[in-house]
Design a protein around this motif. Structure first.
Motif, short mmCIF file in Angstrom:
data_model
loop_
_atom_site.label_atom_id
_atom_site.label_comp_id
_atom_site.label_asym_id
_atom_site.label_seq_id
_atom_site.Cartn_x
_atom_site.Cartn_y
_atom_site.Cartn_z
N LEU A 153 0.84 -1.20 0.00
CA LEU A 153 0.00 0.00 0.00
C LEU A 153 0.87 1.25 0.00
CD1 LEU A 153 -3.06 0.98 0.43
CD2 LEU A 153 -2.38 1.28 2.82
N MET A 154 1.95 1.23 0.81
CA MET A 154 2.90 2.35 0.82
C MET A 154 3.66 2.43 -0.49
SD MET A 154 4.78 2.39 4.53
CE MET A 154 5.81 3.76 4.00
N CYS A 165 3.09 1.55 -3.54
CA CYS A 165 2.43 1.97 -4.78
C CYS A 165 2.23 3.48 -4.85
CB CYS A 165 1.09 1.25 -4.94
SG CYS A 165 -0.18 1.75 -3.78
N CYS A 166 2.58 4.21 -3.79
CA CYS A 166 2.50 5.67 -3.83
C CYS A 166 3.62 6.28 -4.68
CB CYS A 166 2.58 6.25 -2.42
SG CYS A 166 1.22 5.76 -1.34
N ALA A 167 4.68 5.49 -4.96
CA ALA A 167 5.84 6.01 -5.68
C ALA A 167 5.58 6.04 -7.19
CB ALA A 167 7.07 5.16 -5.38
N ASP A 168 6.36 6.87 -7.88
CA ASP A 168 6.28 6.92 -9.33
C ASP A 168 6.78 5.63 -9.96
OD1 ASP A 168 5.35 9.65 -9.47
OD2 ASP A 168 7.38 10.27 -8.92
N ARG A 169 7.85 5.06 -9.37
CA ARG A 169 8.41 3.82 -9.89
C ARG A 169 8.72 2.87 -8.74
NH1 ARG A 169 9.06 3.54 -14.98
NH2 ARG A 169 10.33 1.65 -14.90
N LEU A 170 8.48 1.59 -8.99
CA LEU A 170 8.76 0.55 -8.01
C LEU A 170 9.84 -0.37 -8.57
CD1 LEU A 170 5.97 1.54 -6.97
CD2 LEU A 170 5.50 -0.81 -6.30
N ARG A 171 10.84 -0.62 -7.74
CA ARG A 171 11.95 -1.50 -8.13
C ARG A 171 12.13 -2.53 -7.03
NH1 ARG A 171 16.87 -0.56 -11.21
NH2 ARG A 171 18.61 -1.81 -10.42
N ALA A 172 12.30 -3.80 -7.40
CA ALA A 172 12.42 -4.86 -6.41
C ALA A 172 13.50 -5.86 -6.81
CB ALA A 172 11.09 -5.58 -6.21
N ALA A 173 14.11 -6.47 -5.82
CA ALA A 173 15.08 -7.53 -6.05
C ALA A 173 14.33 -8.75 -6.60
CB ALA A 173 15.81 -7.88 -4.76
N PRO A 174 15.01 -9.64 -7.33
CA PRO A 174 14.32 -10.77 -7.97
C PRO A 174 13.52 -11.65 -7.02
CG PRO A 174 16.52 -10.52 -8.87
CD PRO A 174 16.42 -9.55 -7.74
N PHE A 175 13.98 -11.82 -5.77
CA PHE A 175 13.27 -12.68 -4.84
C PHE A 175 12.60 -11.90 -3.71
CE2 PHE A 175 15.85 -15.79 -6.99
CZ PHE A 175 15.01 -16.89 -7.06
N ALA A 176 12.42 -10.60 -3.90
CA ALA A 176 11.65 -9.82 -2.93
C ALA A 176 10.18 -10.24 -2.98
CB ALA A 176 11.78 -8.34 -3.23
N HIS A 235 -11.18 -4.16 1.83
CA HIS A 235 -10.48 -4.68 0.66
C HIS A 235 -10.75 -3.81 -0.57
CE1 HIS A 235 -9.62 -8.31 -2.17
NE2 HIS A 235 -8.54 -7.59 -1.96
N GLU A 236 -11.98 -3.37 -0.72
CA GLU A 236 -12.32 -2.51 -1.85
C GLU A 236 -11.57 -1.18 -1.78
OE1 GLU A 236 -14.06 -3.02 -4.62
OE2 GLU A 236 -14.22 -5.12 -3.98
N LEU A 237 -11.46 -0.63 -0.57
CA LEU A 237 -10.71 0.61 -0.39
C LEU A 237 -9.23 0.41 -0.75
CD1 LEU A 237 -12.23 1.90 2.98
CD2 LEU A 237 -12.60 2.85 0.71
N PHE A 238 -8.69 -0.74 -0.35
CA PHE A 238 -7.31 -1.10 -0.65
C PHE A 238 -7.12 -1.15 -2.16
CE2 PHE A 238 -3.81 -4.31 0.84
CZ PHE A 238 -2.87 -3.62 0.11
N LYS A 239 -8.00 -1.86 -2.87
CA LYS A 239 -7.89 -2.00 -4.32
C LYS A 239 -8.02 -0.65 -5.02
CE LYS A 239 -11.11 -5.15 -4.89
NZ LYS A 239 -11.95 -6.15 -5.62
N ARG A 240 -8.94 0.17 -4.55
CA ARG A 240 -9.13 1.47 -5.16
C ARG A 240 -7.89 2.35 -5.00
NH1 ARG A 240 -13.76 4.48 -2.44
NH2 ARG A 240 -14.77 2.48 -2.92
N TYR A 241 -7.30 2.29 -3.82
CA TYR A 241 -6.11 3.09 -3.53
C TYR A 241 -4.96 2.70 -4.47
CZ TYR A 241 -2.78 5.65 -0.55
OH TYR A 241 -1.86 6.54 -0.08
N VAL A 242 -4.76 1.38 -4.64
CA VAL A 242 -3.70 0.90 -5.51
C VAL A 242 -4.00 1.26 -6.97
CG1 VAL A 242 -2.51 -1.16 -6.38
CG2 VAL A 242 -3.04 -0.95 -3.94
N SER A 243 -5.24 1.08 -7.38
CA SER A 243 -5.62 1.34 -8.77
C SER A 243 -5.42 2.80 -9.15
CB SER A 243 -7.09 0.96 -9.00
OG SER A 243 -7.28 -0.42 -8.86
N GLU A 244 -5.71 3.72 -8.23
CA GLU A 244 -5.54 5.14 -8.52
C GLU A 244 -4.08 5.49 -8.76
OE1 GLU A 244 -7.27 7.00 -5.16
OE2 GLU A 244 -9.35 6.74 -5.86
#
Length: 346
Positions: free
Chosen positions: A176-177, A179-190, A249-258
């Motif tokens: 949830l935190m 997805c607030c960023a412009d870009r997300l980067r993760a290690a292969p097994f994160a 759950h719906e609030l969570f999904k809406r937040y991520v989708s936005e």
């Protein structure tokens, strides 16, 4: 042997008791003085740290004469850099990459400090700067991570470029935190995802009833209590509790989708987790790679600065921490010796 162990145990108990007494006395003295807690801002330029380490490695393989010459060259380079006019084209102001860290527990306890760090940044950050958040969190309480995400969103509202780097885990509230960023980067097994909501609680009503123990639960409001630990739960209460979970759950999904409109939210909001190499395929993240690699890449074109608010520990807290770490190390050492002895006997 048994007598030696008994004497050693008595000695260890006396040492621990004495240490606890000292810590208590120091704590009482500190409390009596009534010192207020303060935080200090620690800022470090990672470019300089990296250059210092690389120089030390270069010197390692040199003989005495070459090492002396290299040290002179390093000093000369440093003086030249310090004297270079700020207006020169090569020394025009580089963008700054500000690096923050957030290591989350179930209550997102670092949120207050995180919010203060962002407040400090917002007053000095420039248009071409970037904020990188090294995030690690398996999630936790909805309201706690909702606040942490809202603090991070302040950078988005200020139109600051943001990147989240996930080396280990950003799941549930952690994602949830993220997805607030412009870009997300993760290690292969994160570990990424877990867009879902879970709640559980025990109910011992039948045990109480079996032992003729009554529980009176008085409420004003039809849904003030839906499911309880002690009282008898009803189907209506269960349905309402599930409705509340679905709404969250719906609030969570809406937040991520936005914040990630290209993401197929229904396909990923199942409560499942994915590793980084999988998450990049379904759009949960944008790039693969570690935070260290990303910051090294940015150092070629920007000043990379870590920023952290650190609580100033009082004398009592420092003493207590030292004793705690000492005892932990001693116990760990004893455990390792016993384990090694066990392997040797086999």
């Amino acid at each position: 042997m048994s007598e030696w162990l008994a004497e050693y145990g008595m000695f260890l108990a006396q040492v621990i008791t004495l240490a606890l007494i000292i810590v208590i006395l120091i704590a009482l003295a500190g409390k009596a003085r009534g010192h207020e807690e303060h935080s200090r801002l620690r800022v470090e330029e990672l470019n300089k740290r990296l250059r210092s380490r690389q120089r030390r490695l270069r010197l390692t393989g040199m003989n005495r004469k070459r090492r002396k010459m290299a040290l002179k060259r390093f000093k000369k380079d440093d003086k030249h850099e310090a004297r270079a006019p700020e207006s020169s084209e090569s020394e025009q102001r580089k963008p700054t990459v500000w690096v923050l860290d957030f290591k989350g527990d179930i209550k997102a306890s670092a949120t207050t400090r995180f919010g203060e760090e962002i407040s400090a940044l917002l007053g000095v950050i420039n248009e071409d700067d970037e904020v990188v958040l090294r995030l690690e969190s398996p999630g936790g309480l909805v309201h706690a991570y909702g606040l942490a995400a809202a603090q991070f969103d302040r950078l988005r509202e200020a139109k600051v470029t943001t990147t989240v780097c996930i080396d280990k885990v950003a799941a549930s509230g952690g994602y949830l935190m993220a997805c607030c960023a412009d870009r997300l980067r993760a290690a292969p097994f994160a570990v990424i995802g877990s867009i879902g909501v879970v709640a559980q609680l025990p109910n011992i009503h039948r045990l109480l009833k079996k032992n003729d123990i009554d529980v009176e639960l008085l409420t004003a409001g039809r849904y003030k209590r839906t499911l309880t630990v002690l009282g008898e739960n009803t189907e209506e209460g269960r349905e309402k509790f599930l409705d509340d979970l679905e709404n969250t759950h719906e609030l969570f999904k809406r937040y991520v989708s936005e914040r990630r409109p290209e993401l197929d939210i229904e396909a990923v909001a199942t409560g499942e987790i994915w590793y980084g190499s999988e998450a990049v395929k379904n759009g949960l993240i944008d790039d693969l790679g570690t935070s260290e690699a990303y910051l090294l890449e940015r150092m070629a074109h920007a000043r990379v600065m870590t920023l952290a608010l650190e609580k100033k520990r009082g004398l009592a807290e420092r003493a207590g921490l030292a004793v705690s770490m000492g005892l932990e190390h001693a116990v760990q050492r004893v455990y390792e010796v016993l384990e090694a002895g066990g392997w040797q006997r086999r």
